[in-house]
Design a protein around this motif. Structure first.
Motif, PDB file in Angstrom:
ATOM      1  N   SER A   1     -16.459  15.190  -8.087  1.00  0.00           N
ATOM      2  CA  SER A   1     -15.108  15.746  -8.169  1.00  0.00           C
ATOM      3  C   SER A   1     -14.381  15.259  -9.415  1.00  0.00           C
ATOM      4  CB  SER A   1     -14.303  15.346  -6.924  1.00  0.00           C
ATOM      5  OG  SER A   1     -12.944  15.738  -7.061  1.00  0.00           O
ATOM      6  N   SER A   2     -13.490  16.098  -9.929  1.00  0.00           N
ATOM      7  CA  SER A   2     -12.671  15.711 -11.084  1.00  0.00           C
ATOM      8  C   SER A   2     -11.400  14.994 -10.651  1.00  0.00           C
ATOM      9  CB  SER A   2     -12.320  16.951 -11.914  1.00  0.00           C
ATOM     10  OG  SER A   2     -11.615  17.892 -11.133  1.00  0.00           O
ATOM     11  N   TYR A   3     -11.291  14.739  -9.345  1.00  0.00           N
ATOM     12  CA  TYR A   3     -10.114  14.063  -8.815  1.00  0.00           C
ATOM     13  C   TYR A   3     -10.490  12.709  -8.226  1.00  0.00           C
ATOM     14  CZ  TYR A   3      -7.849  18.587  -9.288  1.00  0.00           C
ATOM     15  OH  TYR A   3      -7.342  19.752  -9.799  1.00  0.00           O
ATOM     16  N   VAL A   4      -9.531  11.788  -8.249  1.00  0.00           N
ATOM     17  CA  VAL A   4      -9.693  10.474  -7.646  1.00  0.00           C
ATOM     18  C   VAL A   4      -8.927  10.476  -6.329  1.00  0.00           C
ATOM     19  CG1 VAL A   4      -9.171   8.011  -7.903  1.00  0.00           C
ATOM     20  CG2 VAL A   4      -9.888   9.341  -9.895  1.00  0.00           C
ATOM     21  N   SER A   5      -9.589  10.143  -5.238  1.00  0.00           N
ATOM     22  CA  SER A   5      -8.932  10.168  -3.931  1.00  0.00           C
ATOM     23  C   SER A   5      -7.935   9.017  -3.800  1.00  0.00           C
ATOM     24  CB  SER A   5      -9.973  10.055  -2.817  1.00  0.00           C
ATOM     25  OG  SER A   5     -10.543   8.753  -2.801  1.00  0.00           O
ATOM     26  N   MET A   6      -7.044   9.124  -2.820  1.00  0.00           N
ATOM     27  CA  MET A   6      -6.088   8.047  -2.552  1.00  0.00           C
ATOM     28  C   MET A   6      -6.817   6.748  -2.225  1.00  0.00           C
ATOM     29  SD  MET A   6      -2.786   9.236  -0.356  1.00  0.00           S
ATOM     30  CE  MET A   6      -1.363   9.982  -1.177  1.00  0.00           C
ATOM     31  N   GLU A   7      -7.879   6.855  -1.430  1.00  0.00           N
ATOM     32  CA  GLU A   7      -8.614   5.659  -1.027  1.00  0.00           C
ATOM     33  C   GLU A   7      -9.278   4.994  -2.236  1.00  0.00           C
ATOM     34  OE1 GLU A   7     -11.821   4.133   2.340  1.00  0.00           O
ATOM     35  OE2 GLU A   7     -10.981   6.149   2.443  1.00  0.00           O
ATOM     36  N   THR A   8      -9.862   5.805  -3.120  1.00  0.00           N
ATOM     37  CA  THR A   8     -10.480   5.255  -4.328  1.00  0.00           C
ATOM     38  C   THR A   8      -9.426   4.604  -5.216  1.00  0.00           C
ATOM     39  OG1 THR A   8     -12.277   6.874  -4.301  1.00  0.00           O
ATOM     40  CG2 THR A   8     -11.796   5.828  -6.406  1.00  0.00           C
TER      41      THR A   8
ATOM     42  N   THR B   1      -9.621   0.663  -6.007  1.00  0.00           N
ATOM     43  CA  THR B   1      -9.762   0.228  -7.395  1.00  0.00           C
ATOM     44  C   THR B   1      -8.645  -0.736  -7.780  1.00  0.00           C
ATOM     45  OG1 THR B   1     -10.803   2.333  -7.976  1.00  0.00           O
ATOM     46  CG2 THR B   1      -9.941   1.001  -9.788  1.00  0.00           C
ATOM     47  N   LEU B   2      -7.407  -0.427  -7.396  1.00  0.00           N
ATOM     48  CA  LEU B   2      -6.289  -1.308  -7.718  1.00  0.00           C
ATOM     49  C   LEU B   2      -6.411  -2.640  -6.988  1.00  0.00           C
ATOM     50  CD1 LEU B   2      -3.248   1.139  -7.852  1.00  0.00           C
ATOM     51  CD2 LEU B   2      -4.615   0.235  -9.723  1.00  0.00           C
ATOM     52  N   SER B   3      -6.948  -2.620  -5.785  1.00  0.00           N
ATOM     53  CA  SER B   3      -7.182  -3.870  -5.053  1.00  0.00           C
ATOM     54  C   SER B   3      -8.140  -4.765  -5.826  1.00  0.00           C
ATOM     55  CB  SER B   3      -7.744  -3.565  -3.659  1.00  0.00           C
ATOM     56  OG  SER B   3      -8.049  -4.745  -2.954  1.00  0.00           O
ATOM     57  N   LEU B   4      -9.212  -4.162  -6.346  1.00  0.00           N
ATOM     58  CA  LEU B   4     -10.184  -4.911  -7.157  1.00  0.00           C
ATOM     59  C   LEU B   4      -9.550  -5.422  -8.436  1.00  0.00           C
ATOM     60  CD1 LEU B   4     -13.136  -5.695  -8.026  1.00  0.00           C
ATOM     61  CD2 LEU B   4     -13.247  -3.426  -9.069  1.00  0.00           C
ATOM     62  N   PHE B   5      -8.868  -4.535  -9.167  1.00  0.00           N
ATOM     63  CA  PHE B   5      -8.300  -4.899 -10.464  1.00  0.00           C
ATOM     64  C   PHE B   5      -7.188  -5.937 -10.350  1.00  0.00           C
ATOM     65  CE2 PHE B   5      -9.424  -0.679 -12.815  1.00  0.00           C
ATOM     66  CZ  PHE B   5     -10.754  -1.083 -12.845  1.00  0.00           C
ATOM     67  N   LEU B   6      -6.342  -5.815  -9.346  1.00  0.00           N
ATOM     68  CA  LEU B   6      -5.145  -6.653  -9.259  1.00  0.00           C
ATOM     69  C   LEU B   6      -5.352  -7.942  -8.473  1.00  0.00           C
ATOM     70  CD1 LEU B   6      -2.505  -3.828  -8.612  1.00  0.00           C
ATOM     71  CD2 LEU B   6      -3.072  -4.919 -10.794  1.00  0.00           C
TER      72      LEU B   6
ATOM     73  N   LEU C   1       0.828  -1.204   0.000  1.00  0.00           N
ATOM     74  CA  LEU C   1       0.000   0.000   0.000  1.00  0.00           C
ATOM     75  C   LEU C   1       0.865   1.257   0.000  1.00  0.00           C
ATOM     76  CD1 LEU C   1      -2.871  -1.011   2.434  1.00  0.00           C
ATOM     77  CD2 LEU C   1      -3.161  -0.205   0.097  1.00  0.00           C
ATOM     78  N   GLU C   2       1.951   1.238   0.765  1.00  0.00           N
ATOM     79  CA  GLU C   2       2.858   2.384   0.762  1.00  0.00           C
ATOM     80  C   GLU C   2       3.383   2.639  -0.651  1.00  0.00           C
ATOM     81  OE1 GLU C   2       5.795   1.372   3.640  1.00  0.00           O
ATOM     82  OE2 GLU C   2       4.644   2.150   5.338  1.00  0.00           O
ATOM     83  N   CYS C   3       3.767   1.571  -1.337  1.00  0.00           N
ATOM     84  CA  CYS C   3       4.277   1.706  -2.705  1.00  0.00           C
ATOM     85  C   CYS C   3       3.218   2.255  -3.650  1.00  0.00           C
ATOM     86  CB  CYS C   3       4.771   0.350  -3.215  1.00  0.00           C
ATOM     87  SG  CYS C   3       6.248  -0.274  -2.385  1.00  0.00           S
ATOM     88  N   LEU C   4       2.000   1.736  -3.550  1.00  0.00           N
ATOM     89  CA  LEU C   4       0.927   2.173  -4.437  1.00  0.00           C
ATOM     90  C   LEU C   4       0.538   3.625  -4.186  1.00  0.00           C
ATOM     91  CD1 LEU C   4      -1.338  -1.011  -4.427  1.00  0.00           C
ATOM     92  CD2 LEU C   4      -0.070  -0.079  -6.363  1.00  0.00           C
ATOM     93  N   LEU C   5       0.558   4.032  -2.922  1.00  0.00           N
ATOM     94  CA  LEU C   5       0.209   5.413  -2.623  1.00  0.00           C
ATOM     95  C   LEU C   5       1.327   6.367  -3.020  1.00  0.00           C
ATOM     96  CD1 LEU C   5      -1.797   5.233   0.733  1.00  0.00           C
ATOM     97  CD2 LEU C   5      -2.576   5.016  -1.632  1.00  0.00           C
ATOM     98  N   ILE C   6       2.560   5.887  -3.022  1.00  0.00           N
ATOM     99  CA  ILE C   6       3.657   6.713  -3.523  1.00  0.00           C
ATOM    100  C   ILE C   6       3.502   6.924  -5.029  1.00  0.00           C
ATOM    101  CG2 ILE C   6       6.136   6.670  -4.039  1.00  0.00           C
ATOM    102  CD1 ILE C   6       6.597   5.623  -1.208  1.00  0.00           C
ATOM    103  N   ILE C   7       3.073   5.885  -5.752  1.00  0.00           N
ATOM    104  CA  ILE C   7       2.796   6.041  -7.186  1.00  0.00           C
ATOM    105  C   ILE C   7       1.721   7.117  -7.381  1.00  0.00           C
ATOM    106  CG2 ILE C   7       1.854   4.925  -9.246  1.00  0.00           C
ATOM    107  CD1 ILE C   7       3.092   2.301  -8.268  1.00  0.00           C
TER     108      ILE C   7
END
Length: 234
Positions: free
Chosen positions: A107-114, A118-123, A53-59
């Motif tokens: 919002s036109s932005y995607v939050s960190m949590e979203t 989403t990546l949890s679902l996709f991956l 999660l740390e890595c994904l949030l850094i991305i």
């Protein structure tokens, strides 16, 4: 925007190595301290370890910093580019529906949590999670059913987008008959969520029967190895 492969994000924190070799160590420390509560919260409900999660949030953080002006998050345009270039999700006709299923907010932005959810679902999402997501993408009318008009619209867009054949109506009508016969389990002329779920549980290949709304296996593997040493079986 061109999505760059994040080669420098690593899952080596246990060996005392920086998570991102291109990021200043003090900046990374501040980042992890600032978001430690969110990371702890997400680690309890998503399919990732704390370090992943740390890595994904850094991305996410680095994408956010790519904006020409200071922005409060990753824009939906940036996220669309990630899906298109990083995950081989190229069905533009379904992209707006995918975004509505991911985040219904204005919002036109995607939050960190979203982003992380989403990546949890996709991956690493379970089949049940993917069934619920795909159906919500296909359920254009929001009625919990896929009627023949909706199915025709989805199949027509998918077929025209992949073959360029704009005179495919007869083929689509034939496809509707085949798919309805296979998935309309209660024979009421519509495909309910239960019809869809039961059909996919029996034949998982039917999951994206009405258009691609999940990443390809190759794209999943390529993205996984960019931030973890444990991509798992696909």
């Amino acid at each position: 925007m061109v999505v760059k492969k994040k080669k420098s994000v690593r899952n080596d924190a246990s060996m005392g190595v920086s998570l991102d070799m291109s990021m200043d160590s003090m900046e990374e420390t501040r980042f992890k301290k600032k978001y430690q509560h969110l990371i702890h919260k997400l680690s309890k409900k998503l399919h990732f370890t704390t370090i992943e999660l740390e890595c994904l949030l850094i991305i996410y953080y680095k994408l956010q910093k790519e904006g020409e002006i200071k922005q409060p998050g990753v824009t939906k345009t940036q996220f669309r580019d990630v899906l298109h270039c990083g995950f081989d999700m190229t069905d533009d006709n379904l992209m707006d529906r995918i975004f509505l299923a991911i985040d219904k907010g204005p919002s036109s932005y995607v939050s960190m949590e979203t982003w992380a959810t989403t990546l949890s679902l996709f991956l690493r999402g379970s089949l049940e999670e993917k069934i619920e997501f795909c159906f919500s993408v296909y359920d254009i009318m929001g009625e919990g059913i896929l009627g023949r008009d909706t199915i025709f619209y989805l199949l027509r867009n998918s077929l025209v987008s992949s073959t360029g054949d704009e005179d495919a109506e007869e083929s689509i009508k034939d496809m509707i008959e085949v798919i309805t016969k296979k998935m309309d389990l209660d024979r009421d002329g519509k495909i309910s969520f239960n019809d869809y779920r039961q059909s996919v549980l029996k034949q998982p290949m039917l999951l994206e029967a009405f258009g691609q709304c999940l990443p390809s296996r190759n794209a999943i593997h390529a993205f996984m190895i960019s931030f973890t040493t444990n991509p798992g079986k696909l």
